[in-house]
Design a protein around this motif. Structure first.
Motif: not given
Ligand SMILES: [Zn+2]
Length: 679
Positions: A258-264, A300-302
């Motif tokens: 999973a890739v976690i980003v900051e914005g919508y 895995r978290l990115i």
């Protein structure tokens, strides 16, 4: 006493089962018969009147209580069994109270309202002449395609004080509903107006794809704030949801990443480019609940963090916060860049956490639009978290730094790098730092343990609540062994479904160390509960988890019939000290409850890791009880039939005994905190 207990207290399992199995005969302290569920020549169906349970040792190899029996023999579901047995027992089933029904209906209505609002804003963006500027912005400036706009149901709230207000008032919605849904606000004169005006509307959906709120982006540069979110409410809890999760779940499961980003817009852009395993946390913090939600699907978290100065500063702030206090071992809210908590959580959930730093200080939205084909490569090259921390922590260290300067950096970074619960990772992290700082690894290890001791001394006041020194068993809800424990475990899981990971990891570790006992050390299962009502609730907790719903109660309210949700409510209430309405004879304060009381009095005394420890101990006790009971039943069953055990049976019984001893020892270690590092 819940209705289930009441029914059990009034009905005797032997007479209920005799009705279906007339050949049931007393043998020793138990009853035996040919199993009604499978064809057999020698009886392997046993009913134990003391524990009020039955078990088939033959083809079925299963057992349960009076509810499981009726369900199995009549083909009922739990609710039907409850009705039938309540009638037999003369127990009045509690009707759904008008209040609870009204509240559920109300939440459903709000949900519907938000779905409709999303649709309304979306249609307005697509069709209205007044939305031309917004359309241009979204398609030309942000580069979104019509199918993406459709998929995310992006909309536009026109520059009006009463667009939504008038629309939904005409449809009959009340002002309080609209306000509770976060669509309108009230001014000081008591007048209502649209909360979102001249904004790009991005619906935030729960795991099941229903709108629970909005992220609304400003369209003019002088509009403040840039992003206006829905207020927190009964449906919208941003600490428990991830933006895009409903669309990303499948890809996360498939790629296990999973890739976690900051914005919508980072999420939307990534999905448009074909990268579907991307989600965003909302607000400034990534919470443990969110991490655990992802951990169900990913290993895995990115973290694709902003690489600008502010982002790095936040990282460093995280570092110094960690320096000050490392105690709240299981804090619920983790600042996004709090590397220590990320390492700990990652270690506990066996997660590989990495940090993605995009070149040229770009955010994912810009980067993907400029080089969509390079995103996968960037993700592939993400740095392990420890490496990132060392990079940031040592970036200002001159190449000719003195040993004192290097040691100071080590003091800052070590607590983070040893925060993981994986010993191999811990070792690797220290090695990495040793190389970077040119300090011998052994020196760093002793420095780390000195720092840890110092910390424990400095904070001992915060852990004055010690766990009980005895193995917790049943907490007096019933004379039937283990019911209190079963109830307790379910109550905790209703609040913290993710704690199951910790128990299952413990079981997995034990299974790795004791290969021969593997079959006794499988993950927690419905069969660990002897009572059907807890099995039903356990299945629902599991189902909620598979559905990506982080709150089992929400799931139960929406998916389970009233009889079940009200039982869940009762069980949950019973374990909460506030509003404890039980008579004193049934009250047994567990460590967890005492901690909760202390927490209410003084939050600094609260340490949730103690509750977790208590939970793990009790859940393992469930497994222990199951093994003990099965062993005894089998022994009883085999030996009364043949007088003496065959070698094969003897070997089996001996395996049970070994597993029992192992679990007893494990529980003892946990209780006496000898296993401190492992939890
Ligand atoms: Zn059977």
């Amino acid at each position: 006493m819940s209705v289930v207990d009441d029914i059990k207290a009034r009905l005797d399992i032997v007479s209920v089962i005799s009705h279906y199995v007339p050949s049931l005969k007393k043998t020793g302290r138990n009853y035996k018969a040919l199993c009604p569920f499978h064809a057999e020549k020698t009886p392997s169906f046993v009913v134990d009147p003391t524990r009020q349970i039955w078990r088939c040792f033959g083809g079925c190899n299963e057992g349960g209580d009076i509810f499981s029996f009726i369900m199995k023999i009549e083909g009922y579901d739990f609710r039907e069994a409850l009705r039938v047995l309540a009638e037999q027992a003369g127990v009045q089933l509690e009707e759904q109270t008008p209040e609870s029904k009204a509240y559920r209906d109300h939440l459903e209505q709000l949900q519907l309202l938000l779905d409709e609002a999303a649709q309304l804003y979306h249609e307005y963006l697509c069709n209205a002449a007044e939305a031309e500027t917004a359309r241009q912005y979204v398609m030309q400036k942000r580069g979104l395609l019509p199918e993406t706009i459709e998929q995310f149901q992006i909309g536009y709230a026109p520059n009006s004080w009463s667009f939504v207000l008038d629309h939904f008032r005409t449809l009959g919605y009340s002002l309080s509903d609209l306000s509770e849904a976060g669509l309108i606000s009230e001014n000081e004169q008591g007048r209502y107006y649209d909360r979102f005006r001249h904004r790009l509307m991005i619906p935030i959906r729960n795991a099941r794809g229903h709108t629970i709120g909005f992220g609304a982006r400003a369209l003019d540069s002088d509009q403040n704030p840039k992003y206006l979110n829905s207020p927190q409410g009964p449906l919208f809890d941003k600490s428990k949801n991830l933006f895009g999760f409903d669309l990303a779940r499948r890809a996360i499961r498939e790629t296990e990443t999973a890739v976690i980003v900051e914005g919508y817009l980072d999420v939307i852009q990534a999905h448009q480019a074909g990268y579907h395993n991307v989600v965003a946390q909302m607000g400034t913090a990534l919470t443990e609940t969110q991490v655990q939600l992802l951990a169900k699907y990913a290993n895995r978290l990115i973290l694709a963090l902003d690489t600008d100065a502010a982002g790095q500063q936040a990282t460093m702030r995280g570092l110094s916060v960690m320096q000050e206090s490392l105690t709240g071992a299981f804090s619920q809210v983790v600042p996004l860049f709090d590397a220590k908590n990320m390492m700990r959580t990652g270690g506990r959930l066996s997660l590989d956490i990495r940090v993605l730093r995009l070149p040229e200080g770009k955010d994912p939205d810009d980067f993907i639009r400029a080089h969509p084909e390079l995103w996968a490569e960037q993700v592939e090259q993400a740095q392990p978290l420890a490496q990132y921390v060392i990079d940031i922590g040592t970036q200002d260290l001159p190449s000719n730094a003195t040993i004192q300067e290097r040691e100071n950096v080590a003091r800052q970074l070590l607590p983070l790098l040893v925060a993981t619960e994986n010993d191999l990772t811990k070792r690797y992290n220290v090695q990495l730092l040793a190389t970077r700082l040119r300090i011998p690894e052994a020196d760093l290890l002793s420095l780390a343990s000195a720092l840890q001791q110092h910390q424990q001394r400095g904070t001992s006041i915060k852990t004055i609540v010690k766990p009980k020194k005895t193995t917790p068993t049943n907490n007096g809800h019933s004379s039937t062994s283990g019911i209190g424990t079963e109830r307790y475990v379910i109550a905790r899981l209703l609040e913290h479904p993710d704690w199951l990971f910790v128990v299952n990891r413990k079981l997995r570790e034990l299974a790795q160390e004791h290969e021969g006992l593997r079959e006794f050390l499988t993950p927690i299962h419905t069969q660990d509960f002897s009572q059907e009502v807890y099995r039903v609730l356990y299945r629902l907790i599991e189902a909620a988890s598979y559905a990506g719903e982080s709150s089992p109660m929400n799931y139960i309210y929406s998916e389970a019939p009233y009889e079940i949700s009200s039982l869940a409510e009762t069980i949950l209430q019973e374990t909460q000290p506030q509003g404890f309405r039980k008579s004193s004879s049934t009250v047994h304060w567990s460590t967890a409850e005492m901690v909760s009381i202390l927490r209410a009095q003084d939050s600094s005394l609260y340490d949730e890791s103690e509750i977790l420890r208590d939970f793990v101990i009790r859940t393992l006790t469930l497994r222990l009880e199951r093994i003990k009971n099965e062993r005894n039943d089998r022994y009883f069953f085999l030996s009364t039939d043949y007088g003496i055990l065959s070698n094969e049976d003897m070997a089996l019984v001996s395996l049970y005994t070994q597993a029992q001893k192992l679990l007893e020892q494990t529980i003892r270690n946990l209780t006496q905190r000898q296993d401190n590092q492992r939890l």
